[in-house]
Design a protein around this motif. Sequence first.
Motif, mmCIF file in Angstrom:
data_model
loop_
_atom_site.group_PDB
_atom_site.id
_atom_site.type_symbol
_atom_site.label_atom_id
_atom_site.label_comp_id
_atom_site.label_asym_id
_atom_site.label_seq_id
_atom_site.Cartn_x
_atom_site.Cartn_y
_atom_site.Cartn_z
ATOM 1 N N LEU A 104 -16.174 -2.826 -5.582
ATOM 2 C CA LEU A 104 -14.735 -2.555 -5.428
ATOM 3 C C LEU A 104 -14.042 -2.352 -6.772
ATOM 4 O O LEU A 104 -13.134 -1.530 -6.891
ATOM 5 N N GLY A 108 -14.429 1.506 -6.957
ATOM 6 C CA GLY A 108 -13.085 1.735 -6.416
ATOM 7 C C GLY A 108 -11.988 1.652 -7.456
ATOM 8 O O GLY A 108 -10.860 2.090 -7.206
ATOM 9 N N TYR A 405 -10.807 -2.183 7.626
ATOM 10 C CA TYR A 405 -12.017 -1.422 7.296
ATOM 11 C C TYR A 405 -13.222 -2.350 7.400
ATOM 12 O O TYR A 405 -13.317 -3.353 6.704
ATOM 13 N N LEU A 417 -11.755 2.613 -0.519
ATOM 14 C CA LEU A 417 -10.614 1.736 -0.825
ATOM 15 C C LEU A 417 -9.868 2.226 -2.062
ATOM 16 O O LEU A 417 -8.647 2.114 -2.146
ATOM 17 N N ASP A 421 -5.986 2.961 -1.891
ATOM 18 C CA ASP A 421 -5.135 2.244 -2.837
ATOM 19 C C ASP A 421 -4.178 3.214 -3.547
ATOM 20 O O ASP A 421 -2.989 2.942 -3.700
ATOM 21 N N VAL A 427 -5.013 -3.579 -0.838
ATOM 22 C CA VAL A 427 -6.065 -4.440 -0.303
ATOM 23 C C VAL A 427 -5.566 -5.883 -0.346
ATOM 24 O O VAL A 427 -5.278 -6.417 -1.411
ATOM 25 N N VAL A 446 -12.213 -5.673 5.498
ATOM 26 C CA VAL A 446 -11.102 -5.586 4.537
ATOM 27 C C VAL A 446 -9.796 -5.343 5.272
ATOM 28 O O VAL A 446 -9.726 -4.517 6.194
ATOM 29 N N LEU A 448 -6.058 -3.939 4.799
ATOM 30 C CA LEU A 448 -5.176 -3.156 3.918
ATOM 31 C C LEU A 448 -3.798 -3.066 4.560
ATOM 32 O O LEU A 448 -3.680 -2.870 5.780
#
Length: 450
Positions: A104, A108, A405, A417, A421, A427, A446, A448
């Motif tokens: 992440l 991400g 997710y 993500l 974002d 998140v 996850v 969000l």
Amino acid sequence: MSVEKNKFYEMTITDIGTNGEGVGKINDFVVFVPEAITGDQLEVKILKVKKNLAYGKIEKILSPSPRRSEVTCEVATKCGGCQLQHMSYEAQLEWKQSKVYNALTRIGGLKDIEVLPTLGMEAPAHYRNKAQYPIRKENGKVQIGFYMSRTHKVVDWSTCGIQDKRCEQIIEIVRNFLEVNNISIYDEETHKGLVRHLMIKTGFYTGEVMVCLVVNGNELPHSDKLLEALHAVEGLTSVLLNINKAKTNVILGHEVKVLEGRDYIIDTIGDLKFKISALSFFQVNPEQTKVLYDKALEYAELEGSETVWDAYCGIGTISLFLAQKAKKVYGVEIVAPAIENARENAALNDIHNAEFFVGKAEEVIPEQYANGLTADTIVVDPPRKGCDQALLETLVKMNPKKIVYVSCDPATLGRDLGYLDQQGYKVEKVQPVDMFPHTTHCETVVKLVK
């Protein structure tokens, strides 16, 4: 100063890579060592040297890591199934937490995120409800097992610590049947021979068992003898033939013949019942599936007035969980028989506020959105490759308050993500769930929020 191939070196393992291999340095040169764990002091033999890194194998454990665990499986080093057996279960859970965090933040580009401790099993053994065994013939003997890591060579085995114990009995019955009746075994090279695979599905809570032989033909000679022998298996509900004449690595064909019983078994998750056919996808660890879906439901924070989309819904497992708390749930899945199962499962559980569409999520959801169908909450549970870009763009346009997710691959999760974002979805919670103990795979849920 580099390292040389076929030479022996002493080294300390300082990290674990994304595929579960130990990582350390020799002369400032990064070396990957399978079946090694952080804290191990080893003597290794270098097998391959590249420009900036090398691969070695353990020659001798000089001082084991305190996190090392005794491996009891007789084919552990040959079979490609359980890559982390040498690691204590606590260490496995911590590694999966850090694997998700690294994906992440690195892939991400997410900052200031917390990844919660991985939710593990109390007893991480015999948890799988599905097994697909390739069948081959070597030196006149029928081999039934799993593929050796990175090969198509079958590792024959008698016991497995993660499969349902009844698999051992079924394998022996099938092997004996094939040998005694001289049934031909499929050869990948020549595309000749009849029997390709054995698939077993079991109901974790109901005890029901499905046995399915995959064949390169239309019939199975002497099938009455197989049926008679299989009657010794407790819970036997379904004996099937799957027809697969294609020259392919894909295990199952589209046609299924019933030799005995039903063409499906039933199992439960929580209070819900599900029909599981030979071709339908169902999570392989029922105990942890309940943990995973409860977490997805918690993150959706449904109050009863919401419209929810469930993308990649399969046989409707998450959809029906959500339908218990939502006003309306729409599910979409590309596999037509799975949607048939989803509709049957809704009827089986007397759920009337779930509607299912066949098609690609990235086509159906934009189409329905254009027709005015919006959503308060969207749940996505994509395959390993993650969400299609067109679907992600539609999610953003639909402007749901929440996205939940569910991911089986931290790398594609990190990528998706990162995009969400940038589009204004923060998140809030990241929860890894250990669906596959002793392997490198990890599921994550996850939450969000817009």
